[in-house]
Design a protein around this motif. Structure first.
Motif, mmCIF file in Angstrom:
data_model
loop_
_atom_site.group_PDB
_atom_site.id
_atom_site.type_symbol
_atom_site.label_atom_id
_atom_site.label_comp_id
_atom_site.label_asym_id
_atom_site.label_seq_id
_atom_site.Cartn_x
_atom_site.Cartn_y
_atom_site.Cartn_z
ATOM 1 N N ILE A 123 0.841 -1.197 0.000
ATOM 2 C CA ILE A 123 0.000 0.000 0.000
ATOM 3 C C ILE A 123 0.880 1.253 0.000
ATOM 4 O O ILE A 123 0.620 2.224 -0.733
ATOM 5 N N SER A 124 1.932 1.234 0.800
ATOM 6 C CA SER A 124 2.844 2.370 0.871
ATOM 7 C C SER A 124 3.459 2.676 -0.487
ATOM 8 O O SER A 124 3.552 3.837 -0.906
ATOM 9 N N THR A 125 3.867 1.636 -1.201
ATOM 10 C CA THR A 125 4.474 1.816 -2.530
ATOM 11 C C THR A 125 3.481 2.419 -3.507
ATOM 12 O O THR A 125 3.812 3.332 -4.276
ATOM 13 N N VAL A 126 2.230 1.926 -3.482
ATOM 14 C CA VAL A 126 1.206 2.442 -4.383
ATOM 15 C C VAL A 126 0.934 3.919 -4.097
ATOM 16 O O VAL A 126 0.856 4.739 -5.018
ATOM 17 N N TYR A 214 -7.571 13.404 -5.201
ATOM 18 C CA TYR A 214 -8.862 12.727 -5.380
ATOM 19 C C TYR A 214 -8.671 11.212 -5.367
ATOM 20 O O TYR A 214 -9.415 10.493 -4.693
ATOM 21 N N TYR A 215 -7.693 10.719 -6.114
ATOM 22 C CA TYR A 215 -7.492 9.275 -6.205
ATOM 23 C C TYR A 215 -7.053 8.683 -4.868
ATOM 24 O O TYR A 215 -7.386 7.542 -4.553
ATOM 25 N N LEU A 216 -6.332 9.471 -4.081
ATOM 26 C CA LEU A 216 -5.921 9.003 -2.762
ATOM 27 C C LEU A 216 -7.097 8.992 -1.793
ATOM 28 O O LEU A 216 -7.382 7.973 -1.150
ATOM 29 N N GLU A 217 -7.807 10.106 -1.692
ATOM 30 C CA GLU A 217 -8.851 10.269 -0.684
ATOM 31 C C GLU A 217 -10.160 9.590 -1.062
ATOM 32 O O GLU A 217 -10.838 9.018 -0.200
ATOM 33 N N LYS A 218 -10.545 9.660 -2.334
ATOM 34 C CA LYS A 218 -11.862 9.173 -2.755
ATOM 35 C C LYS A 218 -11.839 7.791 -3.403
ATOM 36 O O LYS A 218 -12.890 7.165 -3.557
ATOM 37 N N LEU A 224 -9.300 0.660 1.329
ATOM 38 C CA LEU A 224 -8.142 0.042 1.973
ATOM 39 C C LEU A 224 -8.217 0.162 3.490
ATOM 40 O O LEU A 224 -7.792 -0.744 4.210
ATOM 41 N N MET A 225 -8.786 1.255 3.975
ATOM 42 C CA MET A 225 -8.953 1.420 5.417
ATOM 43 C C MET A 225 -9.852 0.333 5.997
ATOM 44 O O MET A 225 -9.628 -0.159 7.105
ATOM 45 N N ARG A 226 -10.881 -0.049 5.262
ATOM 46 C CA ARG A 226 -11.793 -1.089 5.760
ATOM 47 C C ARG A 226 -11.069 -2.418 5.942
ATOM 48 O O ARG A 226 -11.404 -3.203 6.829
ATOM 49 N N ILE A 227 -10.069 -2.670 5.101
ATOM 50 C CA ILE A 227 -9.265 -3.889 5.245
ATOM 51 C C ILE A 227 -8.287 -3.726 6.405
ATOM 52 O O ILE A 227 -8.125 -4.632 7.233
ATOM 53 N N LEU A 228 -7.626 -2.574 6.481
ATOM 54 C CA LEU A 228 -6.658 -2.334 7.559
ATOM 55 C C LEU A 228 -7.317 -2.387 8.931
ATOM 56 O O LEU A 228 -6.710 -2.836 9.905
ATOM 57 N N GLU A 229 -8.560 -1.924 9.019
ATOM 58 C CA GLU A 229 -9.264 -1.937 10.304
ATOM 59 C C GLU A 229 -9.436 -3.343 10.861
ATOM 60 O O GLU A 229 -9.573 -3.525 12.074
ATOM 61 N N ASN A 233 -3.534 -2.663 14.184
ATOM 62 C CA ASN A 233 -3.904 -1.741 15.253
ATOM 63 C C ASN A 233 -3.761 -0.301 14.758
ATOM 64 O O ASN A 233 -2.855 0.008 13.980
ATOM 65 N N LYS A 234 -4.649 0.560 15.186
ATOM 66 C CA LYS A 234 -4.613 1.985 14.838
ATOM 67 C C LYS A 234 -4.461 2.189 13.323
ATOM 68 O O LYS A 234 -3.481 2.795 12.852
ATOM 69 N N PRO A 235 -5.408 1.698 12.535
ATOM 70 C CA PRO A 235 -5.300 1.788 11.075
ATOM 71 C C PRO A 235 -5.251 3.204 10.536
ATOM 72 O O PRO A 235 -4.565 3.467 9.547
ATOM 73 N N GLN A 236 -5.948 4.150 11.190
ATOM 74 C CA GLN A 236 -5.943 5.527 10.717
ATOM 75 C C GLN A 236 -4.537 6.112 10.793
ATOM 76 O O GLN A 236 -4.063 6.752 9.854
ATOM 77 N N GLN A 237 -3.853 5.867 11.906
ATOM 78 C CA GLN A 237 -2.489 6.359 12.064
ATOM 79 C C GLN A 237 -1.550 5.692 11.066
ATOM 80 O O GLN A 237 -0.661 6.329 10.511
ATOM 81 N N LEU A 238 -1.778 4.406 10.843
ATOM 82 C CA LEU A 238 -0.934 3.670 9.905
ATOM 83 C C LEU A 238 -1.088 4.246 8.496
ATOM 84 O O LEU A 238 -0.097 4.487 7.809
ATOM 85 N N PHE A 239 -2.318 4.494 8.073
ATOM 86 C CA PHE A 239 -2.534 5.016 6.722
ATOM 87 C C PHE A 239 -1.913 6.390 6.571
ATOM 88 O O PHE A 239 -1.301 6.697 5.545
ATOM 89 N N LEU A 240 -2.022 7.232 7.600
ATOM 90 C CA LEU A 240 -1.407 8.549 7.547
ATOM 91 C C LEU A 240 0.113 8.437 7.434
ATOM 92 O O LEU A 240 0.757 9.206 6.711
ATOM 93 N N SER A 241 0.687 7.450 8.136
ATOM 94 C CA SER A 241 2.134 7.263 8.067
ATOM 95 C C SER A 241 2.550 6.781 6.685
ATOM 96 O O SER A 241 3.615 7.151 6.179
ATOM 97 N N LEU A 242 1.705 5.964 6.048
ATOM 98 C CA LEU A 242 2.020 5.496 4.697
ATOM 99 C C LEU A 242 2.016 6.654 3.705
ATOM 100 O O LEU A 242 2.840 6.717 2.799
ATOM 101 N N ILE A 243 1.063 7.575 3.886
ATOM 102 C CA ILE A 243 0.943 8.711 2.983
ATOM 103 C C ILE A 243 2.207 9.581 3.016
ATOM 104 O O ILE A 243 2.651 10.098 1.998
ATOM 105 N N HIS A 244 2.812 9.683 4.197
ATOM 106 C CA HIS A 244 3.932 10.609 4.363
ATOM 107 C C HIS A 244 5.303 9.942 4.240
ATOM 108 O O HIS A 244 6.309 10.557 4.523
ATOM 109 N N ILE A 245 5.308 8.656 3.852
ATOM 110 C CA ILE A 245 6.613 7.994 3.667
ATOM 111 C C ILE A 245 7.317 8.566 2.436
ATOM 112 O O ILE A 245 6.704 8.748 1.401
#
Length: 245
Positions: A123-126, A214-218, A224-229, A233-245
């Motif tokens: 997910i991070s790579t994408v 748009y492609y990231l948020e919408k 992907l969040m529904r799968i991470l949840e 643990n703490k999927p929201q924080q994880l996704f935010l960390s992936l965005i900023h890698i």
């Protein structure tokens, strides 16, 4: 055994591995089939005729998000094993190929490799490739059919507004009722997605640029969040960390 899901015409039962274990995966699933057949016969004997509980398949691994939305590594007697996806975006036509491809690969990693970290890395790579302009344009192109003439729509959508614009600019090549309209969401300066669709060729020519936000948020984030949840643990924080890698 424990019932984990059921609806009008189906029921899913978790069987302890110790109940059907085998020396390898094939024997394990063969034992699961036999146990499934035995269970279905026992339950059918309890039902009033003509009700019948028929055994269909077993999953070596299974991810249940909610009712009628799940994925699993399916073994069905007489067929090769395969990933089955129900109710998720990857099984629908109204999302960008990028999301479909990404979600399928994340599910493959989780269900077959059972490696959560590898799925997160993918997910991070994408996300990184999207935000740095490395995603092929064809993975961002969406397509929707015009069910009527563009001018007949009361509530306009992205593909409809694009068709209306093309009617004015190039009427000889504008899509009509029954046509599919291929489009990309671009940086239009508008907050409305309906006002932000352009032709793929207009991205290629440099006339417009892709709205990666748009492609990231919408497109990517919520599916992907529904799968991470269900997997971290703490999927929201994880996704935010992936965005900023």
């Amino acid at each position: 055994c424990r019932c984990i899901y059921g609806d009008t015409d189906s029921v899913f039962v978790h069987m302890p591995r110790s109940l059907v274990d085998g020396k390898d995966a094939l024997e394990l699933m063969d034992n699961a089939h036999k146990m499934g057949e035995e269970m279905s016969k026992e339950v059918t004997n309890i039902f009033l005729q003509p009700n019948d509980l028929e055994y269909e398949k077993s999953y070596a691994s299974f991810l249940l998000l909610k009712k009628k939305r799940y994925a699993g590594w399916k073994y069905e007697p007489g067929h090769e094993p395969k990933i089955q996806i129900k109710g998720m975006e990857a099984a629908r036509r109204d999302y960008a190929p990028l999301l479909v491809k990404t979600q399928k690969e994340v599910l493959r990693i989780l269900l077959l490799e059972r490696d959560i970290q590898t799925a997160c890395n993918y997910i991070s790579t994408v996300v990184h490739d999207l935000m740095t302009g490395k995603i092929p344009l064809e993975l961002l192109v969406m397509s929707k059919k015009l069910s009527r003439a563009p001018s007949d729509y009361k509530a306009t959508a992205a593909h409809v507004n694009l068709a209306l614009r093309l009617e004015k600019e190039t009427p000889e090549r504008a899509p009509v009722s029954g046509d599919r309209v291929d489009f990309v969401i671009y940086n239009s300066g508008s907050d409305k997605v309906a006002d932000s669709a352009c032709l793929p060729s207009e991205i290629e020519s440099g006339k417009y640029t892709v709205n990666t936000g748009y492609y990231l948020e919408k497109q990517l984030k919520n599916p992907l969040m529904r799968i991470l949840e269900k997997t971290v643990n703490k999927p929201q924080q994880l996704f935010l960390s992936l965005i900023h890698i």
